[in-house]
Design a protein around this motif. Sequence first.
Motif, short mmCIF file in Angstrom:
data_model
loop_
_atom_site.label_atom_id
_atom_site.label_comp_id
_atom_site.label_asym_id
_atom_site.label_seq_id
_atom_site.Cartn_x
_atom_site.Cartn_y
_atom_site.Cartn_z
N ALA A 195 -9.03 27.18 -50.06
CA ALA A 195 -9.01 25.87 -49.39
C ALA A 195 -9.21 25.99 -47.89
CB ALA A 195 -7.69 25.16 -49.69
N VAL A 196 -8.76 27.10 -47.30
CA VAL A 196 -8.88 27.23 -45.84
C VAL A 196 -10.20 27.86 -45.41
CG1 VAL A 196 -6.38 27.39 -45.51
CG2 VAL A 196 -7.72 29.48 -45.75
N ARG B 102 -14.04 29.46 -41.25
CA ARG B 102 -15.40 29.68 -40.76
C ARG B 102 -15.63 28.94 -39.44
NH1 ARG B 102 -19.17 32.11 -43.95
NH2 ARG B 102 -18.50 32.64 -46.05
N LEU B 103 -15.16 27.70 -39.37
CA LEU B 103 -15.31 26.93 -38.14
C LEU B 103 -14.54 27.57 -36.99
CD1 LEU B 103 -16.46 24.43 -36.78
CD2 LEU B 103 -14.45 23.17 -37.55
N THR B 104 -13.35 28.05 -37.28
CA THR B 104 -12.54 28.71 -36.25
C THR B 104 -13.22 29.99 -35.77
OG1 THR B 104 -10.52 27.80 -37.20
CG2 THR B 104 -10.27 29.68 -35.74
N LEU B 105 -13.80 30.75 -36.69
CA LEU B 105 -14.52 31.95 -36.30
C LEU B 105 -15.74 31.62 -35.44
CD1 LEU B 105 -14.33 34.07 -39.58
CD2 LEU B 105 -13.16 34.53 -37.41
N LEU B 106 -16.44 30.54 -35.76
CA LEU B 106 -17.59 30.12 -34.95
C LEU B 106 -17.15 29.73 -33.53
CD1 LEU B 106 -19.71 28.01 -37.46
CD2 LEU B 106 -20.30 30.22 -36.45
N GLU B 107 -16.01 29.03 -33.43
CA GLU B 107 -15.50 28.66 -32.12
C GLU B 107 -15.12 29.90 -31.32
OE1 GLU B 107 -12.30 25.87 -32.60
OE2 GLU B 107 -13.58 24.38 -33.54
N ALA B 108 -14.51 30.89 -31.99
CA ALA B 108 -14.15 32.13 -31.32
C ALA B 108 -15.40 32.87 -30.83
CB ALA B 108 -13.32 33.02 -32.25
N LEU B 109 -16.44 32.89 -31.64
CA LEU B 109 -17.69 33.52 -31.22
C LEU B 109 -18.31 32.78 -30.04
CD1 LEU B 109 -19.33 34.39 -34.67
CD2 LEU B 109 -18.48 36.00 -32.94
N GLY B 110 -18.25 31.47 -30.06
CA GLY B 110 -18.78 30.68 -28.94
C GLY B 110 -18.02 30.96 -27.66
N ASP B 111 -16.69 31.04 -27.75
CA ASP B 111 -15.88 31.35 -26.57
C ASP B 111 -16.18 32.75 -26.05
OD1 ASP B 111 -14.74 28.85 -26.72
OD2 ASP B 111 -12.87 29.54 -27.65
#
Length: 163
Positions: free
Chosen positions: A35-36, A41-50
């Motif tokens: 479920a998470v 995946r979205l959190t990992l993308l945000e971390a990569l962007g940062d």
Amino acid sequence: MELTPYVEALRRSLAAAGQAAADDVRAAAERLSYAVEPSLRLTLLEALGDAAAEVTSQLDGVAVEVRLRGGDPELVAAELAPPQPPTPPQPPTPPTHPEPDEGTSRVSLRLPETLKVRVEEAAAADGMSVNAWLIRAVLQTLEPNRSSSVRINIGRNISGWVR
């Protein structure tokens, strides 16, 4: 960059944490791991962007971006173009020159003493008479987009150039 290994690592961690609990808690942990996945995946993308933004701030002339290809993030380094120098402003058009035979008029001007002192100081700093300085100031106010280099003739005895 493939995010699946990171998602699988989180699932294994949740499963390992659930091993110490009862069967119903283990089943809930497994369902929760699936479920998470979108949020992870979205959190990992945000971390990569940062991370890309931080690396970019430390590099000179290079920008690091995160791009998505088929749902998978990709880090791309691009060289930044040097900033273009600003275009110089257009030179002002010269003002209209008074006619050589144009007469002059006398004007009485009352100034506060402090302003008169400032005008005298400014005229002296420009190497001009107070009258020539005031004429230039009036021309600049009436024709602000034009140069202030005009020929003036004052009365019968004074003539000169104002700059």
